[in-house]
Design a protein around this motif. Sequence first.
Motif, short mmCIF file in Angstrom:
data_model
loop_
_atom_site.label_atom_id
_atom_site.label_comp_id
_atom_site.label_asym_id
_atom_site.label_seq_id
_atom_site.Cartn_x
_atom_site.Cartn_y
_atom_site.Cartn_z
N GLU A 116 0.81 -1.22 0.00
CA GLU A 116 0.00 0.00 0.00
C GLU A 116 0.84 1.27 0.00
OE1 GLU A 116 -3.25 -0.14 -0.35
OE2 GLU A 116 -3.10 -2.34 -0.40
N THR A 117 2.10 1.16 0.40
CA THR A 117 2.89 2.38 0.61
C THR A 117 4.21 2.45 -0.15
OG1 THR A 117 3.93 1.41 2.58
CG2 THR A 117 1.91 2.71 2.91
N PHE A 118 4.83 1.31 -0.45
CA PHE A 118 6.16 1.36 -1.07
C PHE A 118 6.04 1.23 -2.58
CE2 PHE A 118 10.33 -0.21 -2.41
CZ PHE A 118 11.15 0.72 -1.78
N ARG A 119 6.74 2.07 -3.30
CA ARG A 119 6.73 2.06 -4.76
C ARG A 119 8.01 2.69 -5.27
NH1 ARG A 119 3.09 5.24 -2.44
NH2 ARG A 119 3.28 7.50 -2.65
N LEU A 120 8.30 2.46 -6.54
CA LEU A 120 9.51 2.99 -7.16
C LEU A 120 9.11 4.00 -8.23
CD1 LEU A 120 11.50 -0.34 -7.77
CD2 LEU A 120 11.34 1.01 -5.67
N ARG A 121 9.44 5.25 -7.99
CA ARG A 121 9.23 6.30 -8.99
C ARG A 121 10.43 6.29 -9.92
NH1 ARG A 121 10.02 10.88 -7.17
NH2 ARG A 121 8.74 12.18 -8.51
N VAL A 122 10.23 5.91 -11.17
CA VAL A 122 11.32 5.74 -12.11
C VAL A 122 11.38 6.96 -13.03
CG1 VAL A 122 12.33 4.29 -13.88
CG2 VAL A 122 11.01 3.26 -12.01
N LEU A 123 12.47 7.70 -12.92
CA LEU A 123 12.66 8.92 -13.69
C LEU A 123 13.72 8.70 -14.77
CD1 LEU A 123 11.46 9.92 -10.80
CD2 LEU A 123 12.05 12.16 -11.72
N PRO A 124 13.88 9.64 -15.70
CA PRO A 124 14.86 9.47 -16.77
C PRO A 124 16.26 9.20 -16.23
CG PRO A 124 13.43 11.33 -17.25
CD PRO A 124 13.10 10.89 -15.86
N THR A 125 16.95 8.29 -16.87
CA THR A 125 18.30 7.93 -16.45
C THR A 125 19.28 9.02 -16.85
OG1 THR A 125 17.82 5.58 -16.65
CG2 THR A 125 20.15 6.24 -16.70
N ARG A 126 20.09 9.43 -15.88
CA ARG A 126 21.13 10.42 -16.14
C ARG A 126 22.46 9.86 -15.62
NH1 ARG A 126 19.17 15.37 -17.75
NH2 ARG A 126 16.92 15.70 -17.51
N ARG A 127 23.54 10.18 -16.32
CA ARG A 127 24.85 9.61 -15.98
C ARG A 127 25.84 10.75 -15.70
NH1 ARG A 127 26.25 5.11 -20.41
NH2 ARG A 127 27.90 4.70 -18.86
N PRO A 128 25.74 11.40 -14.54
CA PRO A 128 26.55 12.58 -14.27
C PRO A 128 27.93 12.29 -13.70
CG PRO A 128 25.03 12.22 -12.46
CD PRO A 128 24.73 11.15 -13.50
N HIS A 129 28.24 11.02 -13.40
CA HIS A 129 29.48 10.75 -12.66
C HIS A 129 30.72 11.13 -13.46
CE1 HIS A 129 32.23 9.08 -9.79
NE2 HIS A 129 32.82 8.36 -10.74
N THR A 130 31.65 11.78 -12.76
CA THR A 130 32.97 12.07 -13.30
C THR A 130 33.93 12.19 -12.13
OG1 THR A 130 34.20 13.48 -14.84
CG2 THR A 130 32.67 14.59 -13.34
N ALA A 131 35.17 12.55 -12.41
CA ALA A 131 36.17 12.70 -11.36
C ALA A 131 37.28 13.60 -11.91
CB ALA A 131 36.74 11.34 -10.93
N PRO A 132 38.11 14.16 -11.02
CA PRO A 132 39.19 15.04 -11.48
C PRO A 132 40.19 14.30 -12.37
CG PRO A 132 38.80 15.30 -9.13
CD PRO A 132 38.02 14.10 -9.56
N ASP A 133 40.98 15.08 -13.10
CA ASP A 133 41.93 14.53 -14.06
C ASP A 133 42.92 13.57 -13.41
OD1 ASP A 133 40.72 15.96 -16.07
OD2 ASP A 133 42.22 17.55 -16.12
N HIS A 134 43.38 13.87 -12.19
CA HIS A 134 44.38 13.00 -11.57
C HIS A 134 43.80 11.64 -11.22
CE1 HIS A 134 42.55 14.61 -7.86
NE2 HIS A 134 43.03 13.55 -7.26
N ILE A 135 42.49 11.57 -10.94
CA ILE A 135 41.85 10.29 -10.68
C ILE A 135 41.71 9.52 -11.99
CG2 ILE A 135 39.73 9.16 -9.89
CD1 ILE A 135 41.45 10.31 -7.65
N VAL A 136 41.40 10.22 -13.07
CA VAL A 136 41.34 9.59 -14.39
C VAL A 136 42.70 9.00 -14.76
CG1 VAL A 136 41.03 10.03 -16.86
CG2 VAL A 136 39.45 11.04 -15.21
N GLU A 137 43.76 9.78 -14.55
CA GLU A 137 45.09 9.32 -14.91
C GLU A 137 45.54 8.15 -14.04
OE1 GLU A 137 48.68 8.87 -16.80
OE2 GLU A 137 46.85 9.94 -17.42
#
Length: 464
Positions: A116-137
């Motif tokens: 009666e109370t729990f549900r999943l509101r599914v919104l558009p998928t977004r992929r914002p993850h990134t990291a600084p250049d030194h983590i990339v390297e």
Amino acid sequence: MYETMQKKLIPALCFSLLVMTGVSSTQAAVSQAEANKLGNSLTPFGAIRAGNSSGTIPRWTGGDTTAPEGYQGTGDHHINPYPDDKPRYVVTAENLEKYRDVVPDGAAAMIQKYPETFRLRVLPTRRPHTAPDHIVENTRKNATRSSLVDGGNGVQNAFGGYPFPILHGSSEEKAMQAMWNHLLRWRGRWAEREYTEVVVVGGKYRGVTMRQEVFFNWNREGGSPETLDNIVNYYLSTVIAPKEYAGGGILVHETLDQVKEPRKAWGFSAGEVRRAPSLGYDAPIRSSGNLRTVDDTDVFNGALDRFNWEYKGLKEKLIPYNNFEITSDKYTYDDVLDNQHLNPDLTRWELHRVHVIEATLREDARHLYHKRVFYIDEDSWNVALVDQYDDEGNLWRVTMAMLKNFYDLPGVWTDLEAYHDLKLGIYHVTGLINETEGTRIFKDEFPGKRYFSPFTLRRRLSNY
């Protein structure tokens, strides 16, 4: 029941441990040709750059470091950058079977437990993850040099990035590599925050407010695998409220290989600083109502040695993502906390590719959980969900991490975790910030190792 539990819970100190790890090799690193996929067909962190064939998961386009309108500086991360997004659909008890393939078992069990109370509101998928250049390297370097050691309980020849951006080897090795990517994921160098944790019993709760400071030695500027000194992070937490418990806290030095050298911990309260006993595995966190074990904290932390690990593949699943509303100061804790779970109207779920990892208790080991299933976000390597089973094979507890993008980290991390007990019908939440002054603040400077010493604890006691 509620009052009795609170008498036991409030005096207990919170242990919201944020873990990293790493140390002496079981498999070779990937070839340079494989590593060259990073930043090309793969993101710099090892996720598939392309979207899925149906278009419900978009292509990764470099992440997002743009703060939304109204952002006024570090710590102001609760502003929703996607205010115009509308739900694509809502998963309920009535239509669960239609979406069952993409609903993790724990989330499905929550829907069935609370239809009666729990549900999943599914919104558009977004992929914002990134990291600084030194983590990339560093991640690029780690791909061709990192290896598991000590039966998978440590990592060698890695530093300052994801150690295994490209999973390889046996099923067990891939599973352990994925877990290490979670343990060593990018979360900045120095993070501070104030937050509240509660246990919700029949809609009632009382909060404990903490101040938390973490220095991620793994990401220390100018560091290297040789300079870690066997410490991957320093963690200091102090109770702020209620007043009768203010000034207590805990200090943790998180070690690389916790089988070889367990983490070092000290507790302080009432003018005393004492070395804490062994702190790991399934030791209960009493301030969580015993709904959270030590290695549940940060969704998972610590040694891998008590379980057999199996990599189940990269799958499309619904997970909590970009959850800005649930931590917004527009809402009170009463708004956020429903009787048996978080307010579903304030949570956001998205379809993402996740690494599914299954851990089964070894025959010669002891643990509260017999089996655990982890759902790890392919972009950020955060564990987003955990299904935990008892020794009879019944789904017992469900952990949910409310992931969101931190604009000035930059990167995706969680600001709030919820731990649900399906048998008792109660739950625990840590990371509430709606009624505090702000969320995590990220800094680059390191105050020095002496700041995280038992002597520092004694100095802090004089402030209360």
